[in-house]
Design a protein around this motif. Structure first.
Motif, PDB file in Angstrom:
ATOM      1  N   VAL A 171      38.977  38.687  26.067  1.00 34.22           N
ATOM      2  CA  VAL A 171      37.392  37.811  26.526  1.00 34.22           C
ATOM      3  C   VAL A 171      37.199  38.186  24.895  1.00 34.22           C
ATOM      4  O   VAL A 171      37.552  39.429  24.248  1.00 34.22           O
ATOM      5  N   ILE A 172      36.635  37.365  24.482  1.00 32.65           N
ATOM      6  CA  ILE A 172      36.234  37.158  22.575  1.00 32.65           C
ATOM      7  C   ILE A 172      35.206  36.735  22.305  1.00 32.65           C
ATOM      8  O   ILE A 172      34.625  35.898  22.823  1.00 32.65           O
ATOM      9  N   GLY A 173      35.112  37.885  21.104  1.00 29.74           N
ATOM     10  CA  GLY A 173      33.367  37.887  21.288  1.00 29.74           C
ATOM     11  C   GLY A 173      33.318  36.222  20.078  1.00 29.74           C
ATOM     12  O   GLY A 173      33.431  36.113  20.175  1.00 29.74           O
ATOM     13  N   LYS A 174      32.284  36.406  19.358  1.00 29.67           N
ATOM     14  CA  LYS A 174      31.333  35.829  18.072  1.00 29.67           C
ATOM     15  C   LYS A 174      31.739  35.816  17.376  1.00 29.67           C
ATOM     16  O   LYS A 174      32.330  36.759  16.667  1.00 29.67           O
ATOM     17  N   GLU A 175      32.078  34.409  16.666  1.00 26.58           N
ATOM     18  CA  GLU A 175      31.859  34.837  15.317  1.00 26.58           C
ATOM     19  C   GLU A 175      33.467  36.066  14.691  1.00 26.58           C
ATOM     20  O   GLU A 175      33.621  36.808  13.967  1.00 26.58           O
ATOM     21  N   CYS A 176      34.893  35.516  15.366  1.00 26.51           N
ATOM     22  CA  CYS A 176      36.142  36.051  15.434  1.00 26.51           C
ATOM     23  C   CYS A 176      36.930  35.154  14.415  1.00 26.51           C
ATOM     24  O   CYS A 176      36.667  34.223  14.501  1.00 26.51           O
ATOM     25  N   GLU A 177      37.986  35.913  13.748  1.00 25.82           N
ATOM     26  CA  GLU A 177      38.693  35.131  13.230  1.00 25.82           C
ATOM     27  C   GLU A 177      40.332  35.181  13.718  1.00 25.82           C
ATOM     28  O   GLU A 177      40.700  35.835  13.655  1.00 25.82           O
ATOM     29  N   ILE A 178      40.788  34.651  14.790  1.00 30.26           N
ATOM     30  CA  ILE A 178      41.839  34.675  15.310  1.00 30.26           C
ATOM     31  C   ILE A 178      43.245  34.202  14.952  1.00 30.26           C
ATOM     32  O   ILE A 178      43.208  33.291  15.294  1.00 30.26           O
ATOM     33  N   GLY A 179      43.874  35.147  13.964  1.00 30.54           N
ATOM     34  CA  GLY A 179      45.130  34.014  14.344  1.00 30.54           C
ATOM     35  C   GLY A 179      45.997  34.128  12.368  1.00 30.54           C
ATOM     36  O   GLY A 179      44.606  34.535  11.789  1.00 30.54           O
ATOM     37  N   PRO A 180      46.684  33.278  12.260  1.00 32.67           N
ATOM     38  CA  PRO A 180      47.409  32.498  13.173  1.00 32.67           C
ATOM     39  C   PRO A 180      48.391  33.606  13.312  1.00 32.67           C
ATOM     40  O   PRO A 180      48.730  34.863  13.083  1.00 32.67           O
ATOM     41  N   HIS A 181      49.439  32.886  14.235  1.00 26.42           N
ATOM     42  CA  HIS A 181      50.309  33.816  15.390  1.00 26.42           C
ATOM     43  C   HIS A 181      49.976  35.145  15.969  1.00 26.42           C
ATOM     44  O   HIS A 181      50.093  36.097  15.506  1.00 26.42           O
ATOM     45  N   THR A 182      48.877  35.329  16.118  1.00 25.92           N
ATOM     46  CA  THR A 182      48.375  36.289  17.022  1.00 25.92           C
ATOM     47  C   THR A 182      48.478  36.327  18.664  1.00 25.92           C
ATOM     48  O   THR A 182      48.153  34.969  19.285  1.00 25.92           O
ATOM     49  N   ARG A 183      48.918  36.511  19.688  1.00 28.40           N
ATOM     50  CA  ARG A 183      49.233  36.763  20.749  1.00 28.40           C
ATOM     51  C   ARG A 183      48.291  37.789  22.264  1.00 28.40           C
ATOM     52  O   ARG A 183      48.420  39.598  21.598  1.00 28.40           O
ATOM     53  N   PHE A 184      47.403  37.675  22.612  1.00 28.87           N
ATOM     54  CA  PHE A 184      46.710  39.017  23.147  1.00 28.87           C
ATOM     55  C   PHE A 184      46.110  38.485  24.848  1.00 28.87           C
ATOM     56  O   PHE A 184      46.660  37.975  25.284  1.00 28.87           O
ATOM     57  N   THR A 185      46.757  39.015  25.374  1.00 24.90           N
ATOM     58  CA  THR A 185      47.270  39.208  26.908  1.00 24.90           C
ATOM     59  C   THR A 185      46.051  40.530  27.427  1.00 24.90           C
ATOM     60  O   THR A 185      46.401  41.258  27.044  1.00 24.90           O
ATOM     61  N   ASN A 186      44.981  40.619  28.896  1.00 23.93           N
ATOM     62  CA  ASN A 186      44.042  40.764  28.613  1.00 23.93           C
ATOM     63  C   ASN A 186      43.540  41.957  27.735  1.00 23.93           C
ATOM     64  O   ASN A 186      43.019  43.665  28.319  1.00 23.93           O
ATOM     65  N   VAL A 187      43.232  41.343  27.153  1.00 29.18           N
ATOM     66  CA  VAL A 187      42.622  42.048  25.463  1.00 29.18           C
ATOM     67  C   VAL A 187      40.744  41.347  25.748  1.00 29.18           C
ATOM     68  O   VAL A 187      40.458  40.772  25.690  1.00 29.18           O
ATOM     69  N   THR A 188      40.223  42.653  25.545  1.00 30.30           N
ATOM     70  CA  THR A 188      38.425  42.456  25.085  1.00 30.30           C
ATOM     71  C   THR A 188      38.976  42.692  23.853  1.00 30.30           C
ATOM     72  O   THR A 188      38.882  44.386  22.861  1.00 30.30           O
ATOM     73  N   VAL A 189      37.854  41.712  23.005  1.00 28.49           N
ATOM     74  CA  VAL A 189      37.606  41.530  21.756  1.00 28.49           C
ATOM     75  C   VAL A 189      35.958  41.250  21.158  1.00 28.49           C
ATOM     76  O   VAL A 189      35.170  40.648  21.393  1.00 28.49           O
ATOM     77  N   GLY A 190      35.942  42.482  20.974  1.00 29.84           N
ATOM     78  CA  GLY A 190      33.998  41.703  20.411  1.00 29.84           C
ATOM     79  C   GLY A 190      33.703  40.670  19.014  1.00 29.84           C
ATOM     80  O   GLY A 190      34.074  40.154  19.315  1.00 29.84           O
ATOM     81  N   ASP A 191      32.257  41.119  18.376  1.00 31.55           N
ATOM     82  CA  ASP A 191      31.741  40.066  17.683  1.00 31.55           C
ATOM     83  C   ASP A 191      32.195  40.770  16.143  1.00 31.55           C
ATOM     84  O   ASP A 191      32.588  41.300  16.086  1.00 31.55           O
ATOM     85  N   ASN A 192      32.816  39.684  15.323  1.00 34.67           N
ATOM     86  CA  ASN A 192      33.095  39.151  13.568  1.00 34.67           C
ATOM     87  C   ASN A 192      34.613  40.703  13.243  1.00 34.67           C
ATOM     88  O   ASN A 192      34.621  40.965  12.543  1.00 34.67           O
TER      89      ASN A 192
END
Length: 458
Positions: A286-307
């Protein structure tokens, strides 16, 4: 609606896969194909789920566990034979049996609901899920009369040229009146090109008996894709991925390059988040709002908040809160919680640790089995020495502590709040609040130790 039981065909070997693994256990979007089919029928709200297993049956049972009932088809003699083998389990079931294929992971909940609604509304003895296909080669064809009523289904190997010109195909998914299904199965014959008992022949038997057979056509032919080879597996993966990416973009997520971004169907991403190329989001992430993810990033069963800004990072089974800055080349391992406004720089690994607000791990550190407070600074090269060869011990670092570069914290150890540790120290004893700890070997200097003879020996 009457009671509904799902019967999933999952007994085939899938020889074209050229795999030791049963075909239905190959994954699409991070889940085995048969699991995706089960998820779909369970989302519809069926009363019972039964999976017919054969080749690799024990592996299928082990993978699915107690999510369903099982029937074993010891010999694979066709789809009709497989369904007939389920009579001891479902013979007394009074309602609708929806027949699914364990290798069709792209069929949707909405389509199965529509199939069941068509079946109930028309009062049919059987309802076939069909699709229109420009190139129907390999699929059974739906043969209708002049009024458009379904007469029978003809398999590719048994069809005449006129029948094979038909572009309405059988997806292999049906809804049957359970009480009318079993007598038809007893009438099946293997007098056909493959010498098998076809479930498709039930349609003709019902029509000849004066029963109504309906059809519901899905508008998305991709849902009919049955996976029989690695090429088709890759195609199913592509279709599922593109569905998800379109869903996210329609919901306000920016995806810089969909061709290099991989998001599993179960993943949730908040609006105004940007996914850069090479991002892989798997499992229940689960990824929150207004995030910037990557490049070359891998998440498995990760909870991410906002910003959050996170790049060049691999994280799994952990939580990242709000306003963090993470990467590049970071590994976040299971049971880690990264608090608000944390900075984690290059070449840092964090495992089974709680990290408080505003703490900084700028670079080149391993933090394992630790409880780290807020506002802590971890100097370059710091290592929590958590394993004594038998037991993994925890390190506790309280709020505001400053840990100098190249420090070894030999657990179990407690670093007090607002304390300082000198660079290059090995800390084996607890450090009180606001104290300075230095644990270095004494420096020795031997003057004139290097002589002219030293260079001659080289």
């Amino acid at each position: 609606m009457n009671k509904v039981a799902a019967l999933v065909l999952a007994a085939g070997k899938g020889t074209r896969m050229k795999s030791r693994l049963p075909k239905v256990l190959h994954k699409v979007g991070g889940k085995a194909m048969v699991e995706r089919v089960l998820d779909t029928v369970n989302a519809v709200g069926v009363d019972r789920s039964v999976v017919i297993v054969g080749f690799g049956g024990e592996e299928v049972r082990a993978y699915l566990g107690d999510r369903c009932e099982y029937v074993t088809q010891a010999e694979q003699k066709g789809t009709g034979h497989a369904v007939r083998e389920a009579k001891p389990v479902l013979g007394d079931f009074d309602g609708t049996i929806v027949l699914m294929c364990g290798d069709t992971p792209l069929v949707t909940e909405d389509t199965i609901k529509a199939l069941l609604n068509e079946h109930t509304t028309t009062g049919a003895a059987a309802t076939v899920l069909t699709a229109h296909m420009e190139n129907p080669t390999g699929y059974g064809r739906i043969i209708r009369d002049e009024e458009g009523k379904v007469l029978r289904i003809v398999e590719q190997k048994d069809g005449t040229p006129d029948e094979l010109a038909v572009q309405e195909i059988n997806t292999g998914m049906y809804a049957f009146d359970s009480q009318k299904l079993w007598p038809c199965l007893a009438q099946l014959s293997d007098d056909n090109a493959q010498g098998e008992l076809y479930i498709t022949d039930v349609v003709g038997i019902l029509v000849n008996a004066g029963e109504r057979v309906s059809a519901y056509m899905t508008m998305d032919e991709d849902e009919s894709l049955g996976v029989n080879s690695r090429v088709q597996l890759a195609e199913a993966e592509r279709i599922l991925r593109n569905r998800k990416l379109r869903e996210l973009m329609d919901a306000g997520v920016t995806i810089i390059d969909p061709a290099t971004t991989y998001v599993a169907p179960e993943v949730v991403v908040g609006s105004d988040t940007i996914l850069h190329p090479g991002t892989i989001l798997e499992g229940n992430t689960v990824i929150g709002k207004e995030c910037e993810i990557g490049p070359h990033t891998r998440f498995t069963n990760v909870t991410v908040g906002d910003n959050n800004v996170i790049h060049f990072t691999y994280a799994h089974d952990c939580e990242i809160k709000n306003g963090t800055d993470i990467g590049p080349y970071v590994h976040l391992r299971p049971n880690t919680v990264i608090g608000d406004k944390v900075h984690i720089g290059n070449f840092v690994e964090v495992k089974n640790s709680i990290v408080g607000e505003g703490t900084k791990f700028p670079h080149l550190s391993y933090i394992g089995d630790s409880d780290v407070g807020g506002g802590v600074n971890i100097g370059c090269g710091t290592i929590t020495v958590n394993y004594d060869g038998k037991i993994k011990h925890r390190t506790r670092i309280d709020d505001g502590a400053f840990v100098g570069c190249n420090t070894n914290l030999v657990a179990p150890v407690h670093v007090g709040s607002y304390s300082y540790i000198g660079a290059g120290s090995t800390i084996t004893k607890d450090v009180p609040d606001k104290a300075l700890a230095v644990g270095r070997a004494r420096q020795m200097i031997k003057e004139n130790w290097v002589t002219d003879d030293t260079f001659k020996k080289k």
